[in-house]
Design a protein around this motif. Structure first.
Motif, PDB file in Angstrom:
ATOM      1  N   TYR A 170       0.833  -1.206   0.000  1.00  0.00           N
ATOM      2  CA  TYR A 170       0.000   0.000   0.000  1.00  0.00           C
ATOM      3  C   TYR A 170       0.875   1.266   0.000  1.00  0.00           C
ATOM      4  CZ  TYR A 170      -3.404   3.510   1.483  1.00  0.00           C
ATOM      5  OH  TYR A 170      -4.191   4.629   1.560  1.00  0.00           O
ATOM      6  N   GLU A 171       1.905   1.261   0.846  1.00  0.00           N
ATOM      7  CA  GLU A 171       2.794   2.427   0.936  1.00  0.00           C
ATOM      8  C   GLU A 171       3.879   2.401  -0.145  1.00  0.00           C
ATOM      9  OE1 GLU A 171       2.627   5.003   2.876  1.00  0.00           O
ATOM     10  OE2 GLU A 171       1.008   4.392   4.226  1.00  0.00           O
ATOM     11  N   GLY A 172       4.119   1.224  -0.731  1.00  0.00           N
ATOM     12  CA  GLY A 172       5.198   1.108  -1.705  1.00  0.00           C
ATOM     13  C   GLY A 172       6.557   1.156  -1.040  1.00  0.00           C
ATOM     14  N   THR A 173       6.690   0.468   0.102  1.00  0.00           N
ATOM     15  CA  THR A 173       7.946   0.463   0.850  1.00  0.00           C
ATOM     16  C   THR A 173       8.230  -0.944   1.361  1.00  0.00           C
ATOM     17  OG1 THR A 173       6.838   0.977   2.954  1.00  0.00           O
ATOM     18  CG2 THR A 173       7.651   2.848   1.644  1.00  0.00           C
ATOM     19  N   LEU A 174       9.461  -1.136   1.803  1.00  0.00           N
ATOM     20  CA  LEU A 174       9.801  -2.369   2.513  1.00  0.00           C
ATOM     21  C   LEU A 174      10.659  -2.025   3.719  1.00  0.00           C
ATOM     22  CD1 LEU A 174      13.012  -3.156   1.713  1.00  0.00           C
ATOM     23  CD2 LEU A 174      11.929  -3.788  -0.421  1.00  0.00           C
ATOM     24  N   LYS A 175      10.558  -2.870   4.732  1.00  0.00           N
ATOM     25  CA  LYS A 175      11.294  -2.656   5.986  1.00  0.00           C
ATOM     26  C   LYS A 175      12.488  -3.588   6.025  1.00  0.00           C
ATOM     27  CE  LYS A 175       9.461  -4.240   9.727  1.00  0.00           C
ATOM     28  NZ  LYS A 175       8.525  -4.426  10.857  1.00  0.00           N
ATOM     29  N   VAL A 176      13.661  -3.015   6.245  1.00  0.00           N
ATOM     30  CA  VAL A 176      14.901  -3.784   6.250  1.00  0.00           C
ATOM     31  C   VAL A 176      15.527  -3.737   7.637  1.00  0.00           C
ATOM     32  CG1 VAL A 176      17.265  -3.842   5.364  1.00  0.00           C
ATOM     33  CG2 VAL A 176      15.372  -3.454   3.803  1.00  0.00           C
ATOM     34  N   LEU A 177      15.995  -4.889   8.096  1.00  0.00           N
ATOM     35  CA  LEU A 177      16.725  -4.958   9.355  1.00  0.00           C
ATOM     36  C   LEU A 177      18.203  -5.003   9.018  1.00  0.00           C
ATOM     37  CD1 LEU A 177      16.359  -5.144  12.439  1.00  0.00           C
ATOM     38  CD2 LEU A 177      16.498  -7.642  12.210  1.00  0.00           C
ATOM     39  N   GLY A 178      18.903  -3.894   9.253  1.00  0.00           N
ATOM     40  CA  GLY A 178      20.301  -3.778   8.861  1.00  0.00           C
ATOM     41  C   GLY A 178      21.268  -4.135   9.959  1.00  0.00           C
ATOM     42  N   LYS A 179      22.483  -3.628   9.835  1.00  0.00           N
ATOM     43  CA  LYS A 179      23.519  -3.907  10.823  1.00  0.00           C
ATOM     44  C   LYS A 179      23.113  -3.353  12.189  1.00  0.00           C
ATOM     45  CE  LYS A 179      27.557  -4.161   7.774  1.00  0.00           C
ATOM     46  NZ  LYS A 179      28.895  -3.600   7.466  1.00  0.00           N
ATOM     47  N   ARG A 180      23.522  -4.058  13.222  1.00  0.00           N
ATOM     48  CA  ARG A 180      23.218  -3.701  14.618  1.00  0.00           C
ATOM     49  C   ARG A 180      21.711  -3.597  14.847  1.00  0.00           C
ATOM     50  NH1 ARG A 180      27.252  -0.815  12.560  1.00  0.00           N
ATOM     51  NH2 ARG A 180      29.344  -1.118  13.399  1.00  0.00           N
ATOM     52  N   ASN A 181      20.972  -4.434  14.108  1.00  0.00           N
ATOM     53  CA  ASN A 181      19.510  -4.498  14.254  1.00  0.00           C
ATOM     54  C   ASN A 181      18.828  -3.147  14.047  1.00  0.00           C
ATOM     55  OD1 ASN A 181      19.318  -7.296  14.819  1.00  0.00           O
ATOM     56  ND2 ASN A 181      20.011  -6.920  16.900  1.00  0.00           N
ATOM     57  N   LYS A 182      19.412  -2.327  13.196  1.00  0.00           N
ATOM     58  CA  LYS A 182      18.832  -1.022  12.918  1.00  0.00           C
ATOM     59  C   LYS A 182      17.864  -1.136  11.746  1.00  0.00           C
ATOM     60  CE  LYS A 182      20.102   3.778  11.903  1.00  0.00           C
ATOM     61  NZ  LYS A 182      21.227   4.702  11.586  1.00  0.00           N
ATOM     62  N   GLU A 183      16.617  -0.763  11.979  1.00  0.00           N
ATOM     63  CA  GLU A 183      15.604  -0.842  10.925  1.00  0.00           C
ATOM     64  C   GLU A 183      15.615   0.420  10.062  1.00  0.00           C
ATOM     65  OE1 GLU A 183      11.749  -1.517  12.503  1.00  0.00           O
ATOM     66  OE2 GLU A 183      12.102  -3.637  12.918  1.00  0.00           O
ATOM     67  N   ARG A 184      15.322   0.238   8.778  1.00  0.00           N
ATOM     68  CA  ARG A 184      15.139   1.390   7.893  1.00  0.00           C
ATOM     69  C   ARG A 184      14.067   1.044   6.864  1.00  0.00           C
ATOM     70  NH1 ARG A 184      19.706  -1.066   5.774  1.00  0.00           N
ATOM     71  NH2 ARG A 184      19.906  -1.168   3.493  1.00  0.00           N
ATOM     72  N   ILE A 185      13.437   2.076   6.352  1.00  0.00           N
ATOM     73  CA  ILE A 185      12.385   1.921   5.347  1.00  0.00           C
ATOM     74  C   ILE A 185      12.932   2.340   3.985  1.00  0.00           C
ATOM     75  CG2 ILE A 185      10.067   2.603   4.643  1.00  0.00           C
ATOM     76  CD1 ILE A 185      10.128   0.975   7.208  1.00  0.00           C
ATOM     77  N   ILE A 186      12.734   1.498   2.979  1.00  0.00           N
ATOM     78  CA  ILE A 186      13.221   1.776   1.622  1.00  0.00           C
ATOM     79  C   ILE A 186      12.033   1.814   0.664  1.00  0.00           C
ATOM     80  CG2 ILE A 186      14.725   1.011  -0.264  1.00  0.00           C
ATOM     81  CD1 ILE A 186      16.399  -0.499   1.746  1.00  0.00           C
ATOM     82  N   PRO A 187      11.915   2.860  -0.128  1.00  0.00           N
ATOM     83  CA  PRO A 187      10.830   2.901  -1.132  1.00  0.00           C
ATOM     84  C   PRO A 187      11.114   1.928  -2.266  1.00  0.00           C
ATOM     85  CG  PRO A 187      12.261   4.810  -1.372  1.00  0.00           C
ATOM     86  CD  PRO A 187      12.742   4.083  -0.143  1.00  0.00           C
ATOM     87  N   ILE A 188      10.067   1.399  -2.866  1.00  0.00           N
ATOM     88  CA  ILE A 188      10.241   0.505  -4.012  1.00  0.00           C
ATOM     89  C   ILE A 188       9.444   1.056  -5.190  1.00  0.00           C
ATOM     90  CG2 ILE A 188      10.782  -1.601  -2.745  1.00  0.00           C
ATOM     91  CD1 ILE A 188       7.886  -2.379  -2.798  1.00  0.00           C
ATOM     92  N   GLU A 191       7.450  -1.028 -10.811  1.00  0.00           N
ATOM     93  CA  GLU A 191       7.772  -2.304 -11.445  1.00  0.00           C
ATOM     94  C   GLU A 191       8.125  -3.369 -10.414  1.00  0.00           C
ATOM     95  OE1 GLU A 191      10.610  -2.164 -14.572  1.00  0.00           O
ATOM     96  OE2 GLU A 191       9.642  -0.502 -15.614  1.00  0.00           O
ATOM     97  N   LEU A 192       8.860  -2.963  -9.390  1.00  0.00           N
ATOM     98  CA  LEU A 192       9.234  -3.907  -8.343  1.00  0.00           C
ATOM     99  C   LEU A 192       8.013  -4.341  -7.533  1.00  0.00           C
ATOM    100  CD1 LEU A 192      11.436  -5.495  -6.991  1.00  0.00           C
ATOM    101  CD2 LEU A 192      12.115  -3.463  -5.701  1.00  0.00           C
ATOM    102  N   ARG A 193       7.092  -3.418  -7.316  1.00  0.00           N
ATOM    103  CA  ARG A 193       5.854  -3.773  -6.598  1.00  0.00           C
ATOM    104  C   ARG A 193       5.048  -4.811  -7.381  1.00  0.00           C
ATOM    105  NH1 ARG A 193       3.213   1.948  -4.846  1.00  0.00           N
ATOM    106  NH2 ARG A 193       1.612   0.603  -3.921  1.00  0.00           N
ATOM    107  N   ILE A 194       4.962  -4.605  -8.690  1.00  0.00           N
ATOM    108  CA  ILE A 194       4.233  -5.560  -9.541  1.00  0.00           C
ATOM    109  C   ILE A 194       4.925  -6.926  -9.521  1.00  0.00           C
ATOM    110  CG2 ILE A 194       3.578  -6.086 -11.924  1.00  0.00           C
ATOM    111  CD1 ILE A 194       3.276  -3.036 -12.349  1.00  0.00           C
ATOM    112  N   LEU A 195       6.257  -6.890  -9.615  1.00  0.00           N
ATOM    113  CA  LEU A 195       7.027  -8.137  -9.599  1.00  0.00           C
ATOM    114  C   LEU A 195       6.850  -8.877  -8.265  1.00  0.00           C
ATOM    115  CD1 LEU A 195       9.052 -10.014 -10.995  1.00  0.00           C
ATOM    116  CD2 LEU A 195      10.898  -8.572 -10.093  1.00  0.00           C
TER     117      LEU A 195
END
Length: 303
Positions: A170-188, A191-195
Motif C-alpha cells: 500500500y505504501e510502496g515500501t519495505l522494511k529492512v533490518l540492517g547492521k546492529r539491528n537497525k531498521e530502515r524503510i526503503i521505497p520501491i 515495477e518492483l511492486r508488480i514483480l
C-alpha cells in the motif's frame, strides 16, 4: 568458560546476527589455537594459556604479524583485531582482567579501491528483457533477487532476512533490518511492486510444504542461503559484464552510483544504504568524478 560467556553476551544481549556471531567464534578460536601452538595454529594442542589475564599485547601483536605473513588482507586482519578488542573490552567490564591488551593495537591501513559497478542502463535493459528470465518460479525468483538488490541497494544479509510481512504494498515500501539491528524503510518502484505481487502469488501456488515466512526461498520452498544468491547474481550479470567480480554487493554499489549520477544527494543515499556515517557513502563520489573525467576527455577539444 570466558569465551562461552562472551558468545552468549553478543548473541542474546547485543543481539548480533548469526553470521556475525559465527565470525566472532571463528576468530577467537583461531586466536586461541595460535596462543597454544604458535608454530601450527591449525592444530589444537593441550592448553598453555588458561586465563585471559595471561594474554599480553605482544601475544596479540605476534598473531597480527602471523596473519600478515599469511597474506591476509588488511581488512581481514582489522576485522580479527576488532573481534579481540570487543572480547577484551567485555572481559574488562566483567572484571575478569584489569588491563586491556588490545589498547595499543593499531589497525592496518586499508588501501582505497573504487567500488566495482556494472553499467546501470545495461542492467536495466537486461531486467526488462523477457527472454532472460523464465516464466516459472525459479525464473521469477531470480529476477526478483536481481531487481531487489539493484532497486533497493540492500545488503545480502538484509535480503536473506526479509519476511513477506516486511513488504508494504500500500505504501510502496519495505522494511529492512540492517547492521546492529537497525531498521530502515526503503521505497520501491512500481515495477518492483508488480514483480513482488506476481512472485507472492506464484510462491503461494507452489504449495511448498514448509510454508516459509522468508520472502526469498529456494526451488523447494526452503529459506534462501548466501551461495544461492551469489549464484543467481553471477549467472545474470555474466550477460552484461565481463569483470571478475559479480557479487550481490556489486549491485549495491551500482544502486548507489546510479543515484549519485542522477542527482541524488549523499545524505539521502546514506539513509537508503543504511550507513552509520557519511564517510562510508562518500566513496561513491569517486566513481562519479571518474565518470566526469571520462566524459570530459571524450567531449572537450582541449582534453
Amino acid at each position: 568458560m570466558f569465551l562461552a560467556r562472551f558468545i552468549q553476551y553478543i548473541k542474546f544481549e547485543k543481539r548480533y546476527s548469526p553470521h556475525t556471531v559465527s565470525a566472532y567464534e571463528s576468530d577467537l578460536d583461531q586466536f586461541t589455537r595460535f596462543l597454544n601452538n604458535p608454530g601450527n595454529a591449525t592444530v589444537a594442542p593441550e592448553p598453555i594459556i588458561t586465563h585471559p589475564d595471561q594474554i599480553s599485547y605482544h601475544d596479540i601483536r605476534n598473531w597480527m604479524v602471523e596473519l600478515i605473513d599469511q597474506k591476509l588482507t588488511a581488512r581481514s586482519v582489522n576485522r580479527k583485531m576488532a573481534t579481540l578488542r570487543k572480547y577484551f573490552k567485555f572481559l574488562l567490564q566483567e572484571g575478569v582482567i584489569t588491563q586491556n591488551p588490545t589498547s595499543k593495537i593499531r589497525s592496518q591501513k586499508i588501501p582505497k579501491h573504487l567500488p566495482v559497478v556494472v553499467e546501470g542502463e545495461s542492467l536495466a535493459k537486461m531486467l526488462d528483457d523477457d527472454k532472460i528470465f523464465s516464466d516459472d518460479f525459479p525464473g521469477l525468483r531470480d529476477k526478483l533477487v536481481v531487481e531487489m538488490l539493484f532497486g533497493t541497494g540492500m545488503r545480502l544479509a538484509e535480503l536473506l532476512g526479509l519476511k513477506d510481512s516486511d513488504i508494504n504494498d500500500y505504501e510502496g515500501t519495505l522494511k529492512v533490518l540492517g547492521k546492529r539491528n537497525k531498521e530502515r524503510i526503503i521505497p520501491i518502484n512500481t515495477e518492483l511492486r508488480i514483480l513482488l505481487g506476481r512472485y507472492s502469488e506464484l510462491k503461494k501456488s507452489e504449495n511448498f510444504h514448509n510454508n516459509s515466512l522468508t520472502l526469498i526461498v529456494t526451488n523447494k520452498g526452503a529459506d534462501a542461503y548466501p551461495k544461492l544468491i551469489y549464484l543467481i547474481v553471477q549467472k545474470y550479470l555474466s550477460n552484461i559484464s565481463t569483470q571478475n567480480k559479480r557479487s550481490p554487493h556489486v549491485l549495491r554499489h551500482t544502486f548507489a552510483t546510479s543515484l549519485l549520477n542522477n542527482g541524488a544527494d549523499l545524505n539521502s543515499i546514506k539513509e537508503l544504504l543504511g550507513h552509520a556515517n557519511l564517510s562510508a557513502t562518500q566513496i561513491y563520489t569517486h566513481n562519479s568524478v571518474e565518470r566526469l573525467k571520462s566524459i570530459y576527455k571524450q567531449a572537450h577539444p582541449k582534453a
